[in-house]
Design a protein around this motif. Structure first.
Motif, PDB file in Angstrom:
ATOM      1  N   PRO A 133      21.382  17.671  50.026  1.00 13.33           N
ATOM      2  CA  PRO A 133      20.869  17.879  48.674  1.00 13.33           C
ATOM      3  C   PRO A 133      21.132  16.621  47.839  1.00 13.33           C
ATOM      4  CG  PRO A 133      22.611  19.493  49.223  1.00 13.33           C
ATOM      5  CD  PRO A 133      22.634  18.417  50.260  1.00 13.33           C
ATOM      6  N   HIS A 134      20.345  16.438  46.792  1.00 11.45           N
ATOM      7  CA  HIS A 134      20.698  15.486  45.744  1.00 11.45           C
ATOM      8  C   HIS A 134      20.860  16.278  44.458  1.00 11.45           C
ATOM      9  CE1 HIS A 134      20.127  11.797  48.016  1.00 11.45           C
ATOM     10  NE2 HIS A 134      19.015  12.315  48.517  1.00 11.45           N
ATOM     11  N   GLY A 135      21.684  15.754  43.582  1.00  7.65           N
ATOM     12  CA  GLY A 135      21.859  16.379  42.279  1.00  7.65           C
ATOM     13  C   GLY A 135      21.188  15.529  41.215  1.00  7.65           C
ATOM     14  N   TYR A 140      22.290  10.440  36.676  1.00  8.98           N
ATOM     15  CA  TYR A 140      22.863  10.109  37.984  1.00  8.98           C
ATOM     16  C   TYR A 140      22.782  11.296  38.934  1.00  8.98           C
ATOM     17  CZ  TYR A 140      27.168  12.740  36.933  1.00  8.98           C
ATOM     18  OH  TYR A 140      28.071  13.724  36.658  1.00  8.98           O
ATOM     19  N   CYS A 141      23.002  10.990  40.189  1.00  8.54           N
ATOM     20  CA  CYS A 141      23.046  12.033  41.220  1.00  8.54           C
ATOM     21  C   CYS A 141      24.450  12.612  41.256  1.00  8.54           C
ATOM     22  CB  CYS A 141      22.683  11.447  42.578  1.00  8.54           C
ATOM     23  SG  CYS A 141      22.974  12.600  43.942  1.00  8.54           S
ATOM     24  N   THR A 142      24.529  13.967  41.244  1.00 10.91           N
ATOM     25  CA  THR A 142      25.823  14.634  41.133  1.00 10.91           C
ATOM     26  C   THR A 142      26.428  15.021  42.481  1.00 10.91           C
ATOM     27  OG1 THR A 142      24.619  16.694  40.906  1.00 10.91           O
ATOM     28  CG2 THR A 142      25.304  15.612  38.866  1.00 10.91           C
ATOM     29  N   ASP A 143      25.671  14.863  43.553  1.00 11.41           N
ATOM     30  CA  ASP A 143      26.123  15.326  44.862  1.00 11.41           C
ATOM     31  C   ASP A 143      26.423  14.103  45.734  1.00 11.41           C
ATOM     32  OD1 ASP A 143      25.770  16.096  47.740  1.00 11.41           O
ATOM     33  OD2 ASP A 143      25.459  18.075  46.853  1.00 11.41           O
ATOM     34  N   PHE A 144      27.624  14.007  46.235  1.00  6.32           N
ATOM     35  CA  PHE A 144      28.025  12.802  46.973  1.00  6.32           C
ATOM     36  C   PHE A 144      27.249  12.698  48.282  1.00  6.32           C
ATOM     37  CE2 PHE A 144      30.259   9.240  48.315  1.00  6.32           C
ATOM     38  CZ  PHE A 144      31.083   8.778  47.299  1.00  6.32           C
ATOM     39  N   CYS A 145      26.084  12.036  48.209  1.00  2.68           N
ATOM     40  CA  CYS A 145      25.103  12.135  49.277  1.00  2.68           C
ATOM     41  C   CYS A 145      25.178  11.029  50.311  1.00  2.68           C
ATOM     42  CB  CYS A 145      23.710  12.178  48.664  1.00  2.68           C
ATOM     43  SG  CYS A 145      23.438  10.838  47.495  1.00  2.68           S
ATOM     44  N   SER A 146      25.833   9.923  49.982  1.00  2.00           N
ATOM     45  CA  SER A 146      25.889   8.807  50.935  1.00  2.00           C
ATOM     46  C   SER A 146      26.978   7.858  50.469  1.00  2.00           C
ATOM     47  CB  SER A 146      24.557   8.065  50.949  1.00  2.00           C
ATOM     48  OG  SER A 146      24.407   7.357  49.719  1.00  2.00           O
ATOM     49  N   LEU A 166      26.549   5.108  49.256  1.00  2.00           N
ATOM     50  CA  LEU A 166      26.111   4.477  48.012  1.00  2.00           C
ATOM     51  C   LEU A 166      25.659   5.511  46.979  1.00  2.00           C
ATOM     52  CD1 LEU A 166      24.370   1.376  49.579  1.00  2.00           C
ATOM     53  CD2 LEU A 166      26.617   1.509  48.487  1.00  2.00           C
ATOM     54  N   HIS A 167      26.226   6.708  47.097  1.00  2.00           N
ATOM     55  CA  HIS A 167      25.940   7.775  46.117  1.00  2.00           C
ATOM     56  C   HIS A 167      26.235   7.316  44.697  1.00  2.00           C
ATOM     57  CE1 HIS A 167      26.838  11.367  43.723  1.00  2.00           C
ATOM     58  NE2 HIS A 167      28.052  10.874  43.578  1.00  2.00           N
ATOM     59  N   GLN A 168      27.316   6.595  44.548  1.00  2.00           N
ATOM     60  CA  GLN A 168      27.728   6.166  43.215  1.00  2.00           C
ATOM     61  C   GLN A 168      26.741   5.143  42.623  1.00  2.00           C
ATOM     62  OE1 GLN A 168      29.734   8.107  42.074  1.00  2.00           O
ATOM     63  NE2 GLN A 168      31.231   7.239  40.660  1.00  2.00           N
ATOM     64  N   GLU A 169      25.871   4.588  43.467  1.00  2.00           N
ATOM     65  CA  GLU A 169      24.828   3.677  42.993  1.00  2.00           C
ATOM     66  C   GLU A 169      23.564   4.441  42.596  1.00  2.00           C
ATOM     67  OE1 GLU A 169      26.984   2.922  45.261  1.00  2.00           O
ATOM     68  OE2 GLU A 169      27.731   1.028  44.489  1.00  2.00           O
ATOM     69  N   MET A 170      23.556   5.736  42.866  1.00  2.00           N
ATOM     70  CA  MET A 170      22.341   6.521  42.624  1.00  2.00           C
ATOM     71  C   MET A 170      22.307   6.915  41.146  1.00  2.00           C
ATOM     72  SD  MET A 170      20.922   9.507  45.088  1.00  2.00           S
ATOM     73  CE  MET A 170      19.324  10.266  44.795  1.00  2.00           C
ATOM     74  N   GLN A 171      21.711   6.070  40.321  1.00  2.00           N
ATOM     75  CA  GLN A 171      21.770   6.230  38.875  1.00  2.00           C
ATOM     76  C   GLN A 171      20.561   5.599  38.200  1.00  2.00           C
ATOM     77  OE1 GLN A 171      25.275   3.741  37.723  1.00  2.00           O
ATOM     78  NE2 GLN A 171      23.688   2.385  36.922  1.00  2.00           N
TER      79      GLN A 171
HETATM   80 CU1  CUA Z   1      22.039  11.531  45.856  1.00  2.00          CU
HETATM   81 CU2  CUA Z   1      24.318  11.343  45.451  1.00  2.00          CU
END
Ligand code: CUA
Ligand code: K7E
Length: 658
Positions: free
Chosen positions: A583-585, A619-625, A627-632
């Motif tokens: 999932p992505h948030g 931003y994306c709330t679900d730690f998806c990868s 580089l999740h913290q770059e998902m913004q």
């Molecule tokens: Cu998509 Cu974290």
């Protein structure tokens, strides 16, 4: 004199109440020997059963593994859930619509798994809403609420949602009797006897799709319907409801509804009711109720207001309902796996009456009646009774069955589970619970084919069982191994909300049908964006629609400018992933809303009305990868009337405009 009697009853009632927290002896050293081993599921190994537990006043349903007691999931049903965006996303808001508008909370007491031929089939689980009467169907392929239907002519939908043996109907009885919806409800509360009615709802369930529809209702005398169960096997075609407050009191029920020595179990011949419906005996009445359905194709819910219901009058049609006297304010009403024995649990009774279906049939044929109750024939107690379990304990509530001829009844006041034999009505074993126990669950324990390995007790009060957590302590579930003659406590674990009824199903039956992703090509959402190239931002007056995609690890677009004060922004986020469990948030600063949590292939929408000029990260709330913290990304908000053009971009500085 009268007053003295009243006071005496009040004292008796409060004496009983003060018993509610009686602490059983040997509470701390109850687990011994090989118990821990029996509940142990090694890391990486699966549980044997799924346990679907009602969340009570949390309005949700939780799913645990058995025997480990591991919490696997909380399914939002009748209450909003910010974790999953349930009730916050535009797509799910209609699921909580009612004739009163959006009702974002309820009180879920009973879970009931769908059955085929009286056996659990693993397709759906139903839940009831007590406060604003509703029944929900959860699809066990997705573990999501797929449908919610509101019930007219009802209040306090407690004796619900119990099903017939092929899930022909989900049945619901109203706890509070109220004036019918199409009558004038603006009447004196003291006109209860004359104006208040109790309605039973028969909700048809489509064999293939599970889709519910309110087929008909039966109008009954004004009492409190508490619990119910369908007949099965020989008693298929009948339904049994416990009724209390047959005194028809409207105030201080703890005293006034405990006057009579016996209340009733009402037996309902629903096959006969079906015949009357076919013969046109139902009257169409004007009502208003919401029927909400969620589609896995459009990933959206729709709510429809329905305006009519077919009602049969039990008083006019003499042969669909029969009252059977049952001692002292019955609560649980349970039918054994053969369908012959109906167990009534009088909360204030010192015995458990067991009724015989064959005897009930004979009593009806012989007209072995003791007059009528508000136009409903009352069968003579002895004519319906198979026998009584003597001195079983204090405050019997609920009974489950093991399929080996034994019944297990919970006792709230004496905090114990009592095992007894259905044929000879002898008590075989008793086990303490910690503490006041409500419902019990044996996998398949209300079906024709229980799996008699475990019994779980759901307790109301934990007192000193767990680390204290302020004024409110966690409630608990306790698992007993019942494979031997004696019940053995093997584990206890805290639960979410207040657990009432729960059911369990073999793991394989549920796990084999799981949906892992939604196919992006089959996404029929109006605002779906099926590839990054299609992502865009479109202004329609003061509405700004963001057609956004998410994939590891960026959004498209990730920068938006030209949003102005006074705009309503709709982020329609499509998750392009096609892998299981990715999932992505999505969240944006200052939104008076929750996050979105979007499953692979799905589209979900977050509405945002910016309240000030400035820069708003999303931003994306679900730690998806990694580089999740770059998902913004950023949204720039300008003043009303600003000339900043609408722009959006991803990965370049020269943004395109539309
Ligand atoms: Cu998509 Cu974290
Ligand atoms: Cu006994 Cu609401 Cu089924 Cu709780 S109810 S325990």
């Amino acid at each position: 004199m009268k007053k003295n009697m009243l006071m005496a009853t009040v004292f008796a009632a409060s004496a009983l109440l003060s018993l509610q927290a009686c602490k059983p002896k040997n509470a701390s050293n109850a687990v011994s020997g090989d118990a821990a081993e029996k509940a142990y599921v090694a890391p990486g190994k699966y549980d044997a059963y799924y346990n679907f537990v009602s969340g009570g006043f949390s309005g949700q349903m939780s799913v645990y593994g058995l025997p480990s007691g591991r919490l696997l999931r909380v399914i939002p049903v009748f209450s909003v859930d910010p974790e999953k965006g349930w009730g916050y996303s535009e797509e799910t808001k209609p699921m909580l619509n009612t004739s009163h508008g959006m009702v974002p909370w309820d009180d879920l007491h009973h879970t009931e798994l769908s059955q085929t031929n009286g056996e659990i089939d693993g397709r759906w689980v139903f839940g009831n809403a007590n406060n604003t009467p509703r029944v929900a169907r959860i699809d066990l392929k997705t573990f999501r609420t797929a449908e919610i239907i509101e019930l007219p002519n009802s209040a306090g939908n407690h004796s619900s949602p119990f099903i017939t043996e092929n899930t022909e109907y989900v049945v619901a009885g109203t706890r509070f009797s109220v004036p019918s919806d199409n009558s004038n409800g603006d009447v004196g509360i003291d006109t209860y006897k004359e104006n208040f009615k109790g309605h039973l709802s028969f909700i048809g369930v489509d064999k293939e799709t599970g889709k519910m529809s309110l087929t008909f209702q039966i109008r009954c005398p004004g009492v409190n319907f508490d619990l119910s169960h369908a007949g099965k096997g020989k008693s298929h075609g009948w339904f049994f409801f416990s009724c209390y407050n047959t005194e028809q009191a409207n105030t201080l029920l703890e005293v006034n509804a405990s006057q009579k020595d016996k209340d009733f179990i009402m037996a309902v011949n629903w096959k006969k009711a079906e015949e009357y419906i076919k013969a046109g005996k139902g009257k169409k009445e004007k009502v208003k109720y919401a029927h909400n359905t969620y589609s896995d194709e459009t990933h959206s819910a729709t709510s429809k207001i329905m305006e009519e219901v077919l009602v049969l009058d039990a008083e006019e049609l003499k042969d669909i309902c029969y009252m059977i006297p049952c001692p002292k304010s019955p609560h649980g009403c349970d039918v054994d796996p053969t369908g012959e024995y109906i167990v009534g649990s009088g909360k204030l009774a010192a015995l458990i009456p067991v009724f015989s279906f064959d005897k009930i049939q004979k009593a009806i044929a012989d007209k072995a009646y003791d007059g009528e109750y508000d136009g409903i024939p009352v069968i003579k107690y002895e004519a319906a009774l198979y026998g009584e379990v003597k001195k079983p304990g204090l405050g019997p509530l609920h009974t489950e069955f093991d399929g080996n001829g034994n019944a297990y009844t919970s006792f709230f006041v004496s905090s114990e589970v009592v095992k007894w034999n259905i044929k000879d009505l002898k008590v075989l074993d008793r086990a303490s619970t910690f503490y006041s126990v409500g419902h019990l669950c044996i996998p398949g324990g209300d079906s024709k084919k229980p799996s008699p390995n475990y019994l779980i007790a759901y307790n109301k009060i934990t007192k000193d069982r767990y680390l204290p957590t302020g004024p409110e302590l966690s409630q608990s579930a306790q698992i007993f191994d019942i494979s031997g003659d004696k019940m053995q406590l093997i584990l206890d674990f805290p639960t979410i909300g207040e657990p009432h009824y729960a059911q369990a199903a073999p793991a394989e039956l549920i796990s084999k049908n799981q949906v892992k992703i939604f196919k992006i090509a089959e996404n029929k959402h109006k605002y779906a964006t099926k590839g990054e190239k299609e992502s865009k931002v479109v202004r329609e007056g003061n509405q700004v629609h963001v057609y956004m995609t998410s994939i590891r690890s960026h959004f498209s677009p990730d920068n938006i400018e030209g949003v102005k004060i006074g705009d309503e922004v709709y982020f329609h986020v499509t998750n392009l992933e096609q892998d299981w469990d990715v999932p992505h948030g999505f969240a944006v600063k200052g939104a008076s809303n929750a996050e979105l949590l979007i499953m692979p292939g799905e589209t979900a929408t977050l509405k945002w009305v910016p309240d000030r000029v400035g820069m708003f990260p999303m931003y994306c709330t679900d730690f998806c990868s990694a580089l999740h913290q770059e998902m913004q990304g950023y949204v720039r908000v300008s003043p009303k009337g600003s000339s900043v053009p609408l722009k959006f971009s991803l990965g370049n500085t020269s943004a395109s405009a539309k």
